[in-house]
Design a protein around this motif. Structure first.
Motif, PDB file in Angstrom:
ATOM      1  N   UNK A   8      -3.074   5.322   0.813  1.00 47.73           N
ATOM      2  CA  UNK A   8      -1.674   4.411   1.034  1.00 47.73           C
ATOM      3  C   UNK A   8      -1.887   3.413   0.060  1.00 47.73           C
ATOM      4  N   UNK A   9      -2.754   2.619  -0.460  1.00 47.87           N
ATOM      5  CA  UNK A   9      -2.492   1.652  -1.296  1.00 47.87           C
ATOM      6  C   UNK A   9      -1.862   1.744  -2.581  1.00 47.87           C
ATOM      7  N   UNK A  10      -1.606   0.858  -3.094  1.00 49.20           N
ATOM      8  CA  UNK A  10      -1.240   0.783  -4.494  1.00 49.20           C
ATOM      9  C   UNK A  10      -0.490  -0.443  -5.161  1.00 49.20           C
ATOM     10  N   UNK A  11       0.509  -0.132  -5.885  1.00 50.72           N
ATOM     11  CA  UNK A  11       1.119  -1.567  -6.628  1.00 50.72           C
ATOM     12  C   UNK A  11       2.373  -1.517  -5.890  1.00 50.72           C
ATOM     13  N   UNK A  12       2.877  -2.520  -5.235  1.00 48.18           N
ATOM     14  CA  UNK A  12       4.342  -2.755  -4.488  1.00 48.18           C
ATOM     15  C   UNK A  12       4.787  -3.906  -5.050  1.00 48.18           C
ATOM     16  N   UNK A  13       6.143  -3.730  -5.158  1.00 44.41           N
ATOM     17  CA  UNK A  13       6.960  -4.937  -5.455  1.00 44.41           C
ATOM     18  C   UNK A  13       7.172  -6.015  -4.297  1.00 44.41           C
ATOM     19  N   UNK A  14       7.280  -7.106  -4.616  1.00 48.02           N
ATOM     20  CA  UNK A  14       7.478  -8.206  -3.471  1.00 48.02           C
ATOM     21  C   UNK A  14       8.722  -7.918  -2.756  1.00 48.02           C
ATOM     22  N   UNK A  15       8.799  -7.714  -1.555  1.00 42.68           N
ATOM     23  CA  UNK A  15       9.744  -7.316  -0.407  1.00 42.68           C
ATOM     24  C   UNK A  15       9.799  -5.898  -0.154  1.00 42.68           C
ATOM     25  N   UNK A  16       8.859  -5.456  -0.855  1.00 47.56           N
ATOM     26  CA  UNK A  16       8.922  -3.655  -0.412  1.00 47.56           C
ATOM     27  C   UNK A  16       7.778  -3.667   0.718  1.00 47.56           C
ATOM     28  N   UNK A  17       7.448  -2.281   1.151  1.00 46.88           N
ATOM     29  CA  UNK A  17       6.713  -1.850   2.072  1.00 46.88           C
ATOM     30  C   UNK A  17       5.805  -0.906   1.740  1.00 46.88           C
ATOM     31  N   UNK A  18       4.496  -0.881   2.474  1.00 45.08           N
ATOM     32  CA  UNK A  18       3.636   0.124   2.490  1.00 45.08           C
ATOM     33  C   UNK A  18       3.066   0.784   3.708  1.00 45.08           C
ATOM     34  N   UNK A 107     -15.231  -9.460  13.020  1.00 42.13           N
ATOM     35  CA  UNK A 107     -15.444  -8.509  11.935  1.00 42.13           C
ATOM     36  C   UNK A 107     -16.657  -7.566  12.486  1.00 42.13           C
ATOM     37  N   UNK A 108     -17.413  -7.549  13.547  1.00 43.87           N
ATOM     38  CA  UNK A 108     -18.679  -6.898  13.786  1.00 43.87           C
ATOM     39  C   UNK A 108     -18.199  -5.462  14.212  1.00 43.87           C
ATOM     40  N   UNK A 109     -17.255  -4.707  13.817  1.00 43.34           N
ATOM     41  CA  UNK A 109     -17.136  -3.264  14.229  1.00 43.34           C
ATOM     42  C   UNK A 109     -18.371  -2.325  13.678  1.00 43.34           C
ATOM     43  N   UNK A 110     -18.102  -1.027  14.283  1.00 46.27           N
ATOM     44  CA  UNK A 110     -19.497  -0.221  14.051  1.00 46.27           C
ATOM     45  C   UNK A 110     -19.179   0.348  13.015  1.00 46.27           C
ATOM     46  N   UNK A 111     -17.957   0.703  12.543  1.00 41.64           N
ATOM     47  CA  UNK A 111     -17.604   1.665  11.387  1.00 41.64           C
ATOM     48  C   UNK A 111     -16.671   0.945  10.291  1.00 41.64           C
ATOM     49  N   UNK A 112     -16.891   1.329   9.243  1.00 46.40           N
ATOM     50  CA  UNK A 112     -15.801   0.658   8.243  1.00 46.40           C
ATOM     51  C   UNK A 112     -15.532   1.839   7.199  1.00 46.40           C
ATOM     52  N   UNK A 113     -14.370   1.801   6.516  1.00 45.98           N
ATOM     53  CA  UNK A 113     -13.898   2.615   5.540  1.00 45.98           C
ATOM     54  C   UNK A 113     -14.175   1.904   4.301  1.00 45.98           C
ATOM     55  N   UNK A 114     -13.986   2.532   3.104  1.00 45.99           N
ATOM     56  CA  UNK A 114     -14.196   1.997   1.809  1.00 45.99           C
ATOM     57  C   UNK A 114     -13.201   0.880   1.448  1.00 45.99           C
ATOM     58  N   UNK A 115     -12.142   0.832   1.987  1.00 45.66           N
ATOM     59  CA  UNK A 115     -11.077   0.245   1.699  1.00 45.66           C
ATOM     60  C   UNK A 115     -10.058   0.654   0.527  1.00 45.66           C
ATOM     61  N   UNK A 116      -8.707   0.404   0.690  1.00 48.50           N
ATOM     62  CA  UNK A 116      -7.969   0.559  -0.177  1.00 48.50           C
ATOM     63  C   UNK A 116      -7.074  -0.647  -0.802  1.00 48.50           C
ATOM     64  N   UNK A 117      -6.872  -0.848  -2.037  1.00 44.34           N
ATOM     65  CA  UNK A 117      -6.479  -1.925  -2.708  1.00 44.34           C
ATOM     66  C   UNK A 117      -4.737  -1.766  -2.460  1.00 44.34           C
ATOM     67  N   UNK A 118      -4.216  -2.925  -2.210  1.00 43.19           N
ATOM     68  CA  UNK A 118      -2.691  -3.156  -2.088  1.00 43.19           C
ATOM     69  C   UNK A 118      -2.484  -4.388  -3.035  1.00 43.19           C
ATOM     70  N   UNK A 119      -1.770  -4.080  -3.987  1.00 39.92           N
ATOM     71  CA  UNK A 119      -1.247  -5.396  -5.056  1.00 39.92           C
ATOM     72  C   UNK A 119       0.030  -5.423  -4.847  1.00 39.92           C
ATOM     73  N   UNK A 120       0.501  -6.714  -4.512  1.00 41.84           N
ATOM     74  CA  UNK A 120       2.052  -6.878  -4.511  1.00 41.84           C
ATOM     75  C   UNK A 120       2.374  -7.705  -5.783  1.00 41.84           C
ATOM     76  N   UNK A 121       3.361  -7.116  -6.536  1.00 40.41           N
ATOM     77  CA  UNK A 121       3.911  -7.901  -7.709  1.00 40.41           C
ATOM     78  C   UNK A 121       5.338  -8.576  -7.403  1.00 40.41           C
ATOM     79  N   UNK A 122       5.165  -9.996  -7.933  1.00 42.51           N
ATOM     80  CA  UNK A 122       6.388 -10.665  -7.909  1.00 42.51           C
ATOM     81  C   UNK A 122       7.419 -10.469  -8.767  1.00 42.51           C
TER      82      UNK A 122
END
Length: 122
Positions: A8-18, A107-122
């Motif tokens: 669900x991550x990606x490039x989003x404009x400032x003021x937007x939602x994800x 942050x000492x959780x047992x399991x983690x995902x690989x992460x998803x990048x969220x980039x917010x452009x101005x």
């Protein structure tokens, strides 16, 4: 073992939602707390939200409260993080994580995902 996959991550404009999703597999999804963290370049990983096993209790970082909604659908083995009014400083890699008990803000959780990048452009 628990496997977590964010999307669900990606490039989003400032003021937007994800809306980020975290799909879980392995042990029963409803048996653990789920948390969301983020890490911006050059910064430490920080707690942003957590939700209890059944979803009745939710917790948020004070600095982000009001812009986030964490939820989960145990029938679908999926957790969600809705973020609104996004700002450029929200740019980071967002991670979901799972733990059986303990301090959900740590942050000492047992399991983690690989992460998803969220980039917010101005």
């Amino acid at each position: 073992q628990v496997q977590l996959v964010e999307s669900g991550g990606g490039l989003v404009q400032a003021g937007g939602s994800v809306r980020l999703s975290c799909a879980a597999s392995g042990r029963a999804f409803s048996s653990y707390y789920m948390g969301w963290f983020r890490q911006a370049p050059g910064k430490e990983r920080e707690f942003i939200a957590a939700i209890s096993w059944g979803g009745s209790s939710t917790y948020y970082a004070d600095s982000l409260k009001g812009r986030l909604t964490i939820s989960r659908d145990n029938a679908k083995n999926t957790g969600y993080l809705q973020m609104n009014s996004l700002k450029p400083e929200d740019t980071a890699v967002y991670y979901c994580a799972a733990r059986w008990s303990g301090n959900y803000r740590s942050p000492d959780y047992n399991y983690w995902g690989q992460g998803t990048q969220v980039t917010v452009s101005s």
